[in-house]
Design a protein around this motif. Structure first.
Motif, PDB file in Angstrom:
ATOM      1  N   ALA A  71      71.161  -6.937  -7.888  1.00 15.06           N
ATOM      2  CA  ALA A  71      72.447  -6.299  -7.596  1.00 15.06           C
ATOM      3  C   ALA A  71      73.416  -6.445  -8.761  1.00 15.06           C
ATOM      4  N   GLY A  72      73.308  -7.546  -9.485  1.00 10.98           N
ATOM      5  CA  GLY A  72      74.191  -7.781 -10.622  1.00 10.98           C
ATOM      6  C   GLY A  72      73.924  -9.134 -11.247  1.00 10.98           C
ATOM      7  N   VAL A  73      74.416  -9.313 -12.460  1.00  4.79           N
ATOM      8  CA  VAL A  73      74.249 -10.587 -13.161  1.00  4.79           C
ATOM      9  C   VAL A  73      75.551 -10.961 -13.857  1.00  4.79           C
ATOM     10  N   SER A  74      75.631 -12.218 -14.218  1.00  2.36           N
ATOM     11  CA  SER A  74      76.741 -12.726 -15.014  1.00  2.36           C
ATOM     12  C   SER A  74      76.162 -13.738 -15.992  1.00  2.36           C
ATOM     13  N   PHE A  75      76.477 -13.594 -17.281  1.00  5.17           N
ATOM     14  CA  PHE A  75      75.994 -14.531 -18.292  1.00  5.17           C
ATOM     15  C   PHE A  75      77.160 -15.090 -19.092  1.00  5.17           C
ATOM     16  N   ASP A  76      76.965 -16.292 -19.606  1.00  2.00           N
ATOM     17  CA  ASP A  76      77.948 -16.885 -20.509  1.00  2.00           C
ATOM     18  C   ASP A  76      77.206 -17.810 -21.471  1.00  2.00           C
ATOM     19  N   HIS A  77      77.906 -18.328 -22.445  1.00  2.00           N
ATOM     20  CA  HIS A  77      77.261 -19.146 -23.474  1.00  2.00           C
ATOM     21  C   HIS A  77      78.255 -20.144 -24.033  1.00  2.00           C
ATOM     22  N   LYS A  78      77.717 -21.106 -24.760  1.00  2.60           N
ATOM     23  CA  LYS A  78      78.570 -22.119 -25.371  1.00  2.60           C
ATOM     24  C   LYS A  78      78.856 -21.824 -26.832  1.00  2.60           C
ATOM     25  N   ALA A  79      77.850 -21.327 -27.566  1.00  4.62           N
ATOM     26  CA  ALA A  79      78.048 -21.202 -29.016  1.00  4.62           C
ATOM     27  C   ALA A  79      77.219 -20.097 -29.655  1.00  4.62           C
ATOM     28  N   GLU A  80      76.954 -19.003 -28.939  1.00  2.00           N
ATOM     29  CA  GLU A  80      76.168 -17.931 -29.550  1.00  2.00           C
ATOM     30  C   GLU A  80      77.013 -17.171 -30.573  1.00  2.00           C
ATOM     31  N   THR A  81      76.355 -16.474 -31.464  1.00  2.00           N
ATOM     32  CA  THR A  81      77.026 -15.826 -32.590  1.00  2.00           C
ATOM     33  C   THR A  81      77.857 -14.626 -32.139  1.00  2.00           C
ATOM     34  N   PRO A  82      79.153 -14.592 -32.490  1.00  2.00           N
ATOM     35  CA  PRO A  82      79.993 -13.437 -32.134  1.00  2.00           C
ATOM     36  C   PRO A  82      79.409 -12.146 -32.695  1.00  2.00           C
ATOM     37  N   GLY A  83      79.411 -11.118 -31.861  1.00  2.00           N
ATOM     38  CA  GLY A  83      78.891  -9.825 -32.278  1.00  2.00           C
ATOM     39  C   GLY A  83      77.386  -9.703 -32.161  1.00  2.00           C
TER      40      GLY A  83
END
Length: 242
Positions: A145-157
């Motif tokens: 139905a949907g997802v949500s992701f986040d990160h601590k230090a992945e590369t911007p862009g």
């Protein structure tokens, strides 16, 4: 004491270090309850976003969470619920250090517009550090139905783009079981430009973010595997009722 002496300089510097350290410690202690509330509310916002409940402020998070989340379960590896553990308090970072038999697997059961959803927390490793998120399944226990992701230090862009809505939208209506009924999750794959086919268990990768994409792929499958027994149990109950 001579203010121009080295002794005076060291004494003054020492006093300042103690005073500043004490002030910082006091500020940290004083602000911690507020920080904890913000973390809790943000977690609720992310969970709700997987079922399309967005534009929820932090002040509204608790009320909306209570409105849509009807049940919280802390599952054991056999698919049964551990009534002694509150799902919301389970720390996946700590759980991942345990053997699967010792872990507890949080599950949030939501209802919206007459439909039921099952929301599973995720945590894994990206290129530089931890990545995490939530995945909501429809009541067929297969369609996303949907997802949500986040990160601590992945590369911007690059890898940091996993939290952007355009990437999250790729996952909607994808399946976590293949056509043979095997739990495969959803792979972030290069060159998967067919956004219409929702039965291929794949979404298109982010250019230049292969390792982060692989991290998302591995995270989804690794976490979902531990819920398969619960899913099988629920499907069995539905079949017997029909």
């Amino acid at each position: 004491m001579d203010r121009n002496s080295n002794g005076y300089t060291f004494l003054f510097a020492g006093i300042m270090v103690v005073v500043v350290g004490a002030l910082l410690a006091f500020a940290s202690t004083s602000l911690k309850p507020m920080q904890d509330i913000n973390v809790k509310n943000e977690k609720m916002q992310n969970i709700l976003s997987t079922i399309g409940v967005t534009d929820v402020t932090r002040e509204e998070a608790q009320g909306k969470f209570d409105e849509f989340i009807k049940e919280q379960l802390a599952l054991k590896v056999d698919g049964s619920a551990d009534e002694s553990v509150k799902a919301f308090n389970v720390d996946l970072k700590a759980e991942l250090k345990k053997e699967p038999e010792e872990q507890r697997f949080p599950l949030y059961v939501a209802e919206k517009d007459g439909n039921k959803f099952y929301i599973i927390p995720l945590r894994g490793a990206g290129l530089w550090d931890a990545i995490w998120g939530y995945i909501a399944l429809n009541d067929d226990f297969n369609t996303i139905a949907g997802v949500s992701f986040d990160h601590k230090a992945e590369t911007p862009g690059l890898g940091a783009e996993i939290k952007q809505q355009w990437f999250l939208d790729y996952f909607k209506d994808e399946k976590i079981f293949d056509k043979d009924g095997k739990l495969t999750g959803v792979a972030v794959a290069k060159g998967n430009n067919d956004k219409v086919n929702k039965d291929d268990n794949k979404v298109d990768a982010i250019s230049g973010a292969t390792i982060t994409g692989d991290g998302v792929t591995n995270m989804i499958k690794e976490r979902l595997v531990h819920y398969k027994q619960y899913i099988d149990n629920q499907k069995g109950k539905l079949a017997s009722n029909n």
